[in-house]
Design an enzyme around this catalytic site. Structure first.
Site, PDB file in Angstrom:
ATOM      1  N   CYS A  42      21.229   4.698   2.823  1.00 39.16           N
ATOM      2  CA  CYS A  42      22.111   3.669   3.364  1.00 39.16           C
ATOM      3  C   CYS A  42      21.794   3.548   4.854  1.00 39.16           C
ATOM      4  O   CYS A  42      20.693   3.909   5.280  1.00 39.16           O
ATOM      5  CB  CYS A  42      23.579   4.015   3.108  1.00 39.16           C
ATOM      6  SG  CYS A  42      24.162   5.480   3.990  1.00 39.16           S
ATOM      7  N   ALA A  43      22.724   3.087   5.641  1.00 40.85           N
ATOM      8  CA  ALA A  43      22.467   2.927   7.071  1.00 40.85           C
ATOM      9  C   ALA A  43      22.466   4.269   7.807  1.00 40.85           C
ATOM     10  O   ALA A  43      21.617   4.522   8.644  1.00 40.85           O
ATOM     11  CB  ALA A  43      23.498   1.990   7.691  1.00 40.85           C
TER      12      ALA A  43
END
Length: 123
Positions: free
Chosen positions: A84-85
């Site tokens: 993810c980020a």
């Protein structure tokens, strides 16, 4: 049978031992790059706008809210890395996939760590 022995047996029946998995619950981005190069699947659980801003070319996009549908696109015999980020949502995604029977781990540090470790990013 003592209570501790009974509890140990139950725990062994319903949990995965560390020896059952070559992955832990998370892996470094450098290790993730190696594992993907060696055939591990990469699931990106970010939202569409984040995905469009830049993603690993070999990643499969499955937003975290739809992670339950990811199993249709994965092989049970292939390790799965979740990115993810920053590494927060990917922990949740990896846990859900492990609960579904996959060998899955979160990529520590997210996409910025992936890119810093030499992972390709398509923009």
């Amino acid at each position: 049978m003592t209570t501790s022995t009974f509890a140990s047996r139950l725990r062994a029946m319903f949990t995965r031992n560390r020896d059952d998995s070559t992955l832990g619950s998370s892996v470094s981005a450098a290790r993730a790059v190696e594992l993907v190069r060696d055939g591990a699947a990469l699931i990106d659980v970010r939202e569409s706008q984040e995905w469009k801003a830049g993603h690993a070319p070999q990643a499969i996009h499955v937003p975290l809210g739809k992670i339950d549908t990811a199993s249709r696109r994965l092989s049970a015999s292939t390790p799965v890395l979740v990115v993810c980020a920053s590494g927060m949502r990917s922990r949740t995604g990896a846990k859900k996939l492990r609960d579904a029977g996959f060998e899955a781990a979160s990529v520590s540090g997210g996409m910025s760590a992936w890119e810093q470790a030499g992972g390709a990013v398509r923009r």
